[in-house]
Design a protein around this motif. Structure first.
Motif, PDB file in Angstrom:
ATOM      1  N   ASP A 173       0.978  -1.926  -0.178  1.00  0.00           N
ATOM      2  CA  ASP A 173      -0.096   0.086  -0.231  1.00  0.00           C
ATOM      3  C   ASP A 173       1.319   0.908  -0.071  1.00  0.00           C
ATOM      4  O   ASP A 173       0.454   2.339  -0.506  1.00  0.00           O
ATOM      5  CB  ASP A 173      -1.039   0.026   1.512  1.00  0.00           C
ATOM      6  CG  ASP A 173      -2.512  -0.794   0.843  1.00  0.00           C
ATOM      7  OD1 ASP A 173      -2.000  -1.474  -0.246  1.00  0.00           O
ATOM      8  OD2 ASP A 173      -3.119  -0.865   2.726  1.00  0.00           O
ATOM      9  N   ARG A 174       1.887   1.154   0.622  1.00  0.00           N
ATOM     10  CA  ARG A 174       2.862   2.442   1.252  1.00  0.00           C
ATOM     11  C   ARG A 174       4.170   1.917  -0.553  1.00  0.00           C
ATOM     12  O   ARG A 174       3.467   3.743  -1.335  1.00  0.00           O
ATOM     13  CB  ARG A 174       3.582   2.415   1.579  1.00  0.00           C
ATOM     14  CG  ARG A 174       3.344   2.225   3.046  1.00  0.00           C
ATOM     15  CD  ARG A 174       4.561   2.821   4.369  1.00  0.00           C
ATOM     16  NE  ARG A 174       3.133   2.424   5.181  1.00  0.00           N
ATOM     17  CZ  ARG A 174       4.141   3.350   6.488  1.00  0.00           C
ATOM     18  NH1 ARG A 174       4.685   3.792   6.180  1.00  0.00           N
ATOM     19  NH2 ARG A 174       3.303   3.420   7.880  1.00  0.00           N
ATOM     20  N   PHE A 175       4.158   1.818  -0.754  1.00  0.00           N
ATOM     21  CA  PHE A 175       4.701   1.940  -2.394  1.00  0.00           C
ATOM     22  C   PHE A 175       3.604   2.296  -3.501  1.00  0.00           C
ATOM     23  O   PHE A 175       3.788   2.989  -4.724  1.00  0.00           O
ATOM     24  CB  PHE A 175       5.062   0.283  -2.493  1.00  0.00           C
ATOM     25  CG  PHE A 175       6.115   0.027  -2.320  1.00  0.00           C
ATOM     26  CD1 PHE A 175       7.277  -0.113  -3.092  1.00  0.00           C
ATOM     27  CD2 PHE A 175       6.907  -0.568  -1.709  1.00  0.00           C
ATOM     28  CE1 PHE A 175       9.246  -0.157  -2.836  1.00  0.00           C
ATOM     29  CE2 PHE A 175       7.564  -1.040  -0.812  1.00  0.00           C
ATOM     30  CZ  PHE A 175       9.195  -1.703  -1.838  1.00  0.00           C
ATOM     31  N   ARG A 176       2.557   2.057  -3.794  1.00  0.00           N
ATOM     32  CA  ARG A 176       1.119   2.135  -4.443  1.00  0.00           C
ATOM     33  C   ARG A 176       1.372   3.496  -4.046  1.00  0.00           C
ATOM     34  O   ARG A 176       0.952   4.741  -5.417  1.00  0.00           O
ATOM     35  CB  ARG A 176       0.268   1.559  -4.104  1.00  0.00           C
ATOM     36  CG  ARG A 176       0.274   0.268  -4.896  1.00  0.00           C
ATOM     37  CD  ARG A 176      -1.207  -0.564  -5.056  1.00  0.00           C
ATOM     38  NE  ARG A 176      -1.164  -1.287  -4.073  1.00  0.00           N
ATOM     39  CZ  ARG A 176      -0.940  -2.212  -3.866  1.00  0.00           C
ATOM     40  NH1 ARG A 176      -0.239  -3.175  -4.658  1.00  0.00           N
ATOM     41  NH2 ARG A 176      -1.557  -2.822  -2.040  1.00  0.00           N
ATOM     42  N   GLN A 177       1.208   4.044  -2.714  1.00  0.00           N
ATOM     43  CA  GLN A 177       1.138   5.517  -2.284  1.00  0.00           C
ATOM     44  C   GLN A 177       1.977   6.269  -3.369  1.00  0.00           C
ATOM     45  O   GLN A 177       1.708   7.493  -2.995  1.00  0.00           O
ATOM     46  CB  GLN A 177       0.731   5.720  -1.213  1.00  0.00           C
ATOM     47  CG  GLN A 177       0.060   6.875  -0.754  1.00  0.00           C
ATOM     48  CD  GLN A 177      -0.172   6.684   1.268  1.00  0.00           C
ATOM     49  OE1 GLN A 177      -0.028   5.976   1.736  1.00  0.00           O
ATOM     50  NE2 GLN A 177      -0.095   8.445   1.707  1.00  0.00           N
ATOM     51  N   LEU A 178       2.836   6.216  -3.190  1.00  0.00           N
ATOM     52  CA  LEU A 178       4.490   6.446  -3.144  1.00  0.00           C
ATOM     53  C   LEU A 178       3.785   6.868  -5.296  1.00  0.00           C
ATOM     54  O   LEU A 178       4.385   7.955  -5.436  1.00  0.00           O
ATOM     55  CB  LEU A 178       5.355   5.564  -2.533  1.00  0.00           C
ATOM     56  CG  LEU A 178       6.688   6.331  -3.411  1.00  0.00           C
ATOM     57  CD1 LEU A 178       7.215   7.955  -2.990  1.00  0.00           C
ATOM     58  CD2 LEU A 178       8.304   5.983  -2.890  1.00  0.00           C
TER      59      LEU A 178
END
Length: 199
Positions: free
Chosen positions: A101-106
């Motif tokens: 989720d953090r990678f996608r948000q980035l």
């Protein structure tokens, strides 16, 4: 005399991904991306390795023959991100594990700020810590900039490292307002006009 720069191939993917990871993992954006320090290197290096294979197929990866420096470039035709080969998105979901989720948000945050004009994107650049200050980063930049300037193509990058940001500024990049992650960690978008169009 400038350091030698050569084009990387598939055999360079592992060491290059490890070098890039070691350069990034202590920076504030990477700490937000993968908070557990014990997991950070493994998760980042696996994700970067996937990006390396895409860049080797679609872009250009330059390195020093002694494997102490690497620069990863992707061409962009104006879309936020180029169409990456095969199962790249699915593979990234697999390798980023519970931090997906953090990678996608980035990715979404960076894509929202990505310039629309066609350009080449410096996705990663790294130099071994004990070789910094010897001009390796500058040599890697000059090698690709010469090609871009001849074709009138601008360049773009996003830096999470103030020292690297200053190096890029010396090579003609201009920083915009920082992109902030939820914890306040900053990326600086930087744009370089080609020498052919800068006058």
């Amino acid at each position: 005399m400038h350091p030698t720069v050569t084009r990387a191939d598939a055999s360079d993917a592992l060491w290059a991904a490890d070098l890039i990871t070691r350069g990034l993992e202590s920076q504030a954006p990477a700490v937000w991306l993968v908070p557990p320090r014990a997991r950070r290197h493994a998760v980042l290096s696996t994700a970067i390795r996937a990006s390396m294979h895409a860049a080797l197929e679609m872009g250009e990866v330059l390195c020093t023959p002694d494997r102490t420096g690497v620069a990863v470039w992707l061409p962009h035709d104006g879309d936020p991100w180029p169409a990456l080969p095969g199962r790249f998105d699915a593979r990234m979901d697999e390798v980023t594990a519970e931090f997906g989720d953090r990678f996608r948000q980035l990715v979404q945050l960076l894509a929202a700020h990505h310039p629309a004009e066609p350009h080449h994107h410096l996705l990663f650049m790294a130099v071994e810590q004990n070789r910094r200050g010897e001009g390796l980063g500058s040599a890697l930049l000059r090698a690709h900039h010469a090609r871009l300037d001849a074709a009138g193509i601008p360049a773009y990058l996003v830096s999470g490292n103030p020292a690297a940001r200053d190096l890029y500024a010396r090579h003609g990049y201009r920083a915009s307002a920082p992109i902030l992650l939820p914890d306040g960690a900053a990326f600086w978008p930087m744009w370089r006009r080609s020498a052919r169009t800068s006058n």
